[in-house]
Each structure stands twice: as structure tokens, then as C-alpha cells.
Write an enzyme that holds these catalytic residues in place. Structure first.
Site: not given
Lengths: 80, 403
Positions: B162, B294, B305, B326, B331, B390
Site C-alpha cells: 500500500c 492513509h 494513524e 479512500k 484503496h 502491510f
């Protein structure tokens, strides 16, 4: 069921008690998801579980007993 | 120190087929998520995504090109075309040699992989199309962009899940800063909305079946999208000397590794990347007016976050705005940071902060100004774009207004 969870916990199945929580067994979020996959494959069921809200999922993972009961219900539903 | 101007931008995603359409959708808080439509979707438990519906490759490419271009390569080429047209650069001679391409993607040609596995495993055929390898390789998009525009300098693909496109753009920026290149075409592309792509994600149990609601207490997972965004990064004096229109300046970049868990995010890894980007930009924490988060809409990401932002900014965390786009474009995995950079440019240039749509219930663990549901007019001089992948690999970019 006990075998699946014992394997994730890296313990002997005889050590598992029905009142153990997954925390007690040291099974983390990845372990839960992997256990559910094994349960689905072993019993040919689909388990409704969202890792974002484990507490609110229809599938109760609060203890070994709760998981066993939930799986029994899913198996009964499938047969019905 | 050599500075970096953005002199071109291009995109295709579920919100729009180009930058103006996408920015308009972001201003209006439009939802790009809908029912997925592709082969075998009925065998999936997750059936929503920000898919680019009614996309017809033949409208843009000829038969020979389609034989070589996976969907993710097509998206990258269309985005690069828009960006390079805006930049107005021609690449020949010395400039071609000092210009390169760095694009992010997580999976590369996932549709190609999926289709050809189906051919050999499901249909039992013993032969696949001869171009499967050059079509699915993750560097295919980078290579085709370099070939189409004669970009002959440093070029490669970056894959950090990501965070792929933020890592790609950060690397492009560093290359110009270091004097290795004068122009870099950079961004990211992803096209994972196919049976195998979603089937794999389903297994992690982190996807929502109904909506992406970042920072909302009732959020229940991420929703995947597809698309690309590509930018022209150009050395500032080079851009000024030719009178190019400068959209924004890339001022800072930092990357960190959590070195902790393969899927669970870490507050300290994120915080170090955020603080590092501000430091690299040579500005103060209180200068940051907006953060494109994010903000995946998973339980774990959003609270981690917000905790990281609060830790880095202290009291200023309550004054800055932070939104996740998003919820609109999904995403886009390896392309997501690039599409999200458009929201950062809009904030700096147009003074419009893209909203976090789908926001329904406040979460005490995400108690920041998340610009809920409606875009806001605000004047900001410096912004950040977060990406936390990830694998615990984090990349944060800092942007400032065009000088």
C-alpha cells in the site's frame, strides 16, 4: 476444533480448556484468521467473521466454548 | 539544494478519467464505490469496490498494444499521457538521458495472472499466450512509459504494498535532488479487482462488505479500488527556465520500517515517518495544514494513524485537517498514494480540502478534524501524504505551494 486451536496455540490438545480465551492461548489476530480458515475447510462451513470488529461479528470468539458452540450452530444451519 | 517541482499530473480511477474529473468528484464528495462486475464475482463474499466501470481498452489502445498491456499498464500509460501533455516536455538528446520513470505497483499484472491461471488450471489448457510474462511483470508499466516517451534515465518499479507509489515518488524526488536526473515520471498503478485478487484479500477478513468509513466508530474494513496517477517531477530551475506551470513543490520525504508485524501497523513506525518528512522539508510541525491520511477504514489502521499524528504534532494535531479520500476512490493499493497526492495538490492550489465521506459516528480513538463528509475551503501552505503498508513499510511525502 480443539485440535485446530491447539495447533495455533502450539500446545497439546489435552491442555485446552473450554473456558480458555484466545488471549489465554496466545492466539493473535493472524492466528484467529488462520483458525477460522481451518475451521471452514474442516467442517465445510462459511464463518461470518470480520477482523475489524471481532466483538461485533456474528461469530463469537470469546472462548473455546463459544467458538465450539458457534461452529455447531453453523453446521446445524448448513444441514437444515 | 536542488528543489522539485510538479509540472504535470494525470490519473484514471473510479472518480474520473482525468485530473479535472477526479478533483471535481473529490470536491463534491462523490462515492466511486459500487457493485463489482467481473467473471465469477458471485463466488466472492466481498462484492463492492471502486471499479472503473465501462472502461474499454480498445478506446485507447490497438490490438498489438492490448496483447502487451495488462490493465495496470494501461492505467499507467493513460495517466502518464495526461501528465506529460500538461508538462509539455519533449524528451530527446541529453534531457532524455537525464529523465526516468519510477512507478509503484503492489501486484503488477494481476488480471493477466488470474486469466492465465484460469486457462491452465480451470480450463486445463496446456498453452498460454506468449506474452504472459512481459504483460504481468510489475515493471511492465514503468518500461512501457519509458518506451513511449523516450525516457532513458534511471527507471524501475517499486513494490511495497500500500505504500508503493509513495516510495516510488519519494525515490523520484531524491534522484532529482541528488542530481541523478532532471525529470522523473512517477506515481503508481494497480488493477487487482479480479476474482483471484479479491479472493486473496477476502481471506484476511479486513474487507468491508458495505462501505469504507475511515475514522468513523462504525467502520468495518477497507474497500479496494483500481486506477493510477502519474506525475512529472522536474528540477525547479529547469521548470522555471522554460516557464512551466508549477502545480506544487515536493519538499520532503521520509520512510521507516516498523520491524514489528507483517500486518498490524505500529504507531512509532508511522510517527517516525511523519516527523521525518516534516524535518526533511525543513519546515515546522505547525506549518502543516492538511494531511492526506492513509485512512484505510480498518479498525487497526485508523486508530494507530491518529495516535501517531497526535504524538508527532501534539497540540497542533487538533488544528490541522486530516482526511481519507479512500472512502471515495477506494484503496488503490500500489497506486493509492499517487491518486491521493491529487488531493494534496488540490489543497495547496485550489484551497479545497477533500472530505472523508461515509463518516457517521465519532470515534474517541480518532478524535481529529477528519473533514467529515463535505469538502472545506481552507488556505494551507504545507501538506503531508501518508502511506503505511502491510509489512510495516511507511512512506510519507511533504508538499508545499508552488513558489
Amino acid at each position: 476444533m480443539v485440535e485446530i486451536l491447539a495447533e495455533q496455540a502450539v500446545r497439546d490438545p489435552s491442555e485446552l480448556r473450554m473456558d480458555h480465551t484466545l488471549d489465554d492461548l496466545g492466539i493473535d489476530s493472524l492466528g484467529v484468521v488462520e483458525s477460522i480458515f481451518a475451521i471452514e475447510e474442516s467442517f465445510d462451513i462459511t464463518v461470518p467473521f470480520n477482523a475489524n470488529a471481532p466483538g461485533e461479528s456474528e461469530f463469537d470468539v470469546s472462548s473455546v466454548a463459544a467458538i465450539v458452540a458457534a461452529v455447531e450452530r453453523l453446521i446445524a444451519d448448513r444441514k437444515a | 539544494m536542488r528543489r522539485i517541482a510538479i509540472t504535470g499530473a494525470g490519473t484514471i480511477n473510479a472518480l474520473g478519467r482525468n485530473v479535472p474529473e477526479t478533483l471535481e468528484a473529490m470536491r463534491e464528495g462523490r462515492l466511486g464505490i459500487s457493485d463489482l462486475a467481473f467473471r465469477d464475482v458471485d463466488r466472492l463474499s466481498i462484492r463492492i469496490g471502486a471499479q472503473i466501470h465501462d472502461y474499454v481498452p480498445e478506446d485507447h489502445f490497438n490490438r498489438q498494444q492490448i496483447a502487451l498491456y495488462d490493465r495496470f499498464t494501461q492505467f499507467a500509460l493513460l495517466s502518464a499521457g495526461e501528465a506529460l501533455e500538461q508538462a509539455g516536455l519533449e524528451f530527446a538528446g541529453a534531457l532524455a538521458d537525464r529523465s526516468g520513470v519510477i512507478l509503484g505497483t503492489s501486484a503488477g499484472g494481476m488480471n493477466t495472472t488470474d486469466e492465465n491461471y484460469r486457462t491452465v488450471f480451470e480450463e486445463g489448457k496446456n498453452r498460454v499466450h506468449p506474452f504472459v510474462v512481459p504483460k504481468l511483470m510489475p515493471n511492465a508499466a514503468t518500461s512501457h512509459v519509458s518506451m513511449q516517451w523516450n525516457l532513458r534515465g534511471p527507471s524501475f518499479a517499486v513494490s511495497t504494498a500500500c505504500a508503493s507509489s509513495n516510495h516510488a515518488m519519494g525515490q523520484a524526488m531524491m534522484m532529482i535532488r541528488a542530481g541523478m536526473a532532471d525529470v522523473m515520471v512517477t506515481g503508481g498503478s494497480e488493477a487487482m479487482l479480479c476474482f483471484g485478487g479479491i479472493k486473496a484479500w477476502e481471506g484476511l477478513r479486513v474487507m468491508s462488505k458495505d462501505a469504507c468509513r475511515p475514522f468513523s466508530a462504525n467502520r468495518n474494513g477497507m474497500v479496494q479500488g483500481e486506477g493510477a496517477a502519474v506525475f512529472v517531477f522536474e528540477e525547479m530551475e529547469h521548470a522555471k527556465a522554460r516557464g512551466a506551470e508549477i502545480l506544487a513543490e515536493v519538499t520532503g520525504f521520509a520512510m521507516t520500517a516498523d520491524a514489528a508485524d507483517i500486518v498490524m501497523p505500529s504507531k512509532s513506525g508511522a510517527a517516525r515517518a511523519i516527523a521525518g518528512a516534516v524535518r526533511d522539508a525543513g519546515i515546522g510541525l505547525e506549518d502543516i495544514g492538511y494531511i492526506n491520511a492513509h485512512g484505510t477504514g480498518t479498525a487497526a489502521n485508523d486508530k494507530t494513524e491518529c495516535a501517531a499524528v497526535s504524538e508527532v504534532f501534539g497540540r497542533h494535531a487538533d488544528r490541522l485537517m486530516i482526511s481519507s479520500t479512500k472512502a471515495m476512490h477506494g484503496h488503490i493499493i500500489g497506486g493509492t498514494g499517487a491518486v491521493e497526492l491529487l488531493a494534496c495538490i488540490m489543497a495547496l492550489r485550489d484551497g479545497v480540502i477533500a472530505p472523508t465521506i461515509g463518516y457517521q459516528e465519532p470515534d474517541p480513538e480518532c478524535a481529529l478534524d477528519v473533514v467529515p463528509n463535505e469538502a472545506r475551503e481552507a488556505s494551507v501552505a504545507a501538506v503531508l501524504s501518508n502511506a503505511f503498508a502491510f509489512g510495516g513499510l511507511n512512506a510519507v511525502l511533504a508538499l508545499g505551494r508552488a513558489p
